[in-house]
Write an enzyme that holds these catalytic residues in place. Sequence first.
Site, PDB file in Angstrom:
ATOM      1  N   SER A   1       0.840  -1.185   0.000  1.00  0.00           N
ATOM      2  CA  SER A   1       0.000   0.000   0.000  1.00  0.00           C
ATOM      3  C   SER A   1       0.886   1.251   0.000  1.00  0.00           C
ATOM      4  O   SER A   1       1.645   1.468  -0.939  1.00  0.00           O
ATOM      5  CB  SER A   1      -0.957  -0.032   1.190  1.00  0.00           C
ATOM      6  OG  SER A   1      -1.948   0.948   1.067  1.00  0.00           O
TER       7      SER A   1
ATOM      8  N   HIS B   1      -7.855  -4.950  -0.917  1.00  0.00           N
ATOM      9  CA  HIS B   1      -6.710  -4.334  -0.236  1.00  0.00           C
ATOM     10  C   HIS B   1      -6.238  -5.257   0.888  1.00  0.00           C
ATOM     11  O   HIS B   1      -6.173  -4.879   2.055  1.00  0.00           O
ATOM     12  CB  HIS B   1      -7.099  -2.958   0.292  1.00  0.00           C
ATOM     13  CG  HIS B   1      -5.928  -2.034   0.436  1.00  0.00           C
ATOM     14  ND1 HIS B   1      -5.148  -1.648  -0.625  1.00  0.00           N
ATOM     15  CD2 HIS B   1      -5.371  -1.433   1.531  1.00  0.00           C
ATOM     16  CE1 HIS B   1      -4.196  -0.838  -0.215  1.00  0.00           C
ATOM     17  NE2 HIS B   1      -4.304  -0.712   1.099  1.00  0.00           N
TER      18      HIS B   1
ATOM     19  N   ASP C   1      -9.557  -4.215  -5.378  1.00  0.00           N
ATOM     20  CA  ASP C   1      -9.038  -3.250  -4.405  1.00  0.00           C
ATOM     21  C   ASP C   1      -9.825  -1.942  -4.505  1.00  0.00           C
ATOM     22  O   ASP C   1      -9.796  -1.268  -5.542  1.00  0.00           O
ATOM     23  CB  ASP C   1      -7.555  -3.006  -4.674  1.00  0.00           C
ATOM     24  CG  ASP C   1      -6.829  -2.358  -3.509  1.00  0.00           C
ATOM     25  OD1 ASP C   1      -7.472  -1.587  -2.764  1.00  0.00           O
ATOM     26  OD2 ASP C   1      -5.629  -2.614  -3.349  1.00  0.00           O
TER      27      ASP C   1
END
Length: 448
Positions: free
Chosen positions: A304, A418, A389
């Site tokens: 991320s 995610h 995501d």
Amino acid sequence: MIKVKSAVRPSQSLLMGLLFLLSVQLGFGQIQKSYIQVQVTPDHPNWLYKPGEPVKFRVLVTQSGVPVPAATVKYNIMPEKMKPVKSGTLQLNNGEAVLDGGTMPAAGFLRCDVFATLDGKEYKGLGTAGFDPTNIQPTVKLPADFSQFWEKGKAELAALPLDARMTLMPERCTENVNVYHVNLQGYGKSRLYGILCVPKKEGKYPALLQVPGAGIRPYSGDMGHAEKGVVTFQIGIHGIPVDMPLDVYNNLSAGALSGYPAFNLENKDRYYYKRVYLNCVRAVDFLASLPQVNDNQMSVMGGSQGGALSIVTAALDNRIKWLVAFYPALSDMTGYLNGRAGGWPHLFAENTNRVHETPDKINTVGYYDVVNFARFVKVPGFYSWGYNDETCPPTSYYSAYNVLKAPKDLFVVPETGHWTYPEQYEKADAWLMPKLVKEEPAKTKSRK
């Protein structure tokens, strides 16, 4: 000079470290499931389509693994993060139905959100079809002085002493590994903090810099790789110690550091991430200074925000020889200004009321967007993500991935959002570890 001292931390720190070891090690999301499952699956096994090719979404609603006898669901179909182009209700037959999703005329991602209400509670599922994603092109512009801007920042950083202070954490040490809380001189007036894990046996070891996902939290260090013979350095980015009680970080997250990804966005020289990016280089400086580290065997890993920082660090510092990035944030952030999804932190999305849509802020983004760093990466990388995501849209990270000219290995697990499956970590480790412990790239001490 590196100063080392020993301190006994309270038992709370050890417990906190154990609790966070798996959940926030690199900022990766965790799988969340309930006994009601709404599954949405494109009709191609690999979830990939050619532009103009129709897609059908299979919808399946189960309770404890058994199809729900009858239910009506709501659905929306749209390019990811955009307004729906098609909405309606769908009657399920034994918990299942097939929905005509239409198509996309060009490269991108088409998403189907499905909402099922059972016993008064709404459950959501989604599926995302990819249309020629390896041909997605970025929207962000490369500033003409991009390289000069960062070379100047690195020169300013290099003029500062490292002033490394290492505090041994005896309660976290093991028979084979010493653990330290580290405090360094960072860029400007900042300090950089992290957890260093060093094998006790005398020798030279490869190094792994671990860069964090978004948020404000403590860190516990990566003992797993250290036990396998790798010096690991897990850093925070906010200029605060990383071994304090959890409520300190919660208070900062809700208060002084709330919204930090937009701090000083109007000024490229003062934007929050300037210090963050340059302090990643400072972390490499520290690793290279350690007598236990083979400075020709250094790597970086993150997910991320950490995925973004992995790419940024590899682009800024050629002492990094390999990188691992999971669903990188901060990629093609100007997508929203061009009618499509942009990367986290979604600065220009409609729900921000366009408060950041000013010439100065748009200009600043060009110096910090991961796409523009990806253009300068020269080392091999391992990348992994999925199509579902909602935090870092796949359109955004394909925008960065597609401009990479360096060797790249991509492991796609389409249904992931995610978050990651254990197999994705295992694939990354299987890719990286043999390189760290066996390969010997050409010696270099200079920065790019």
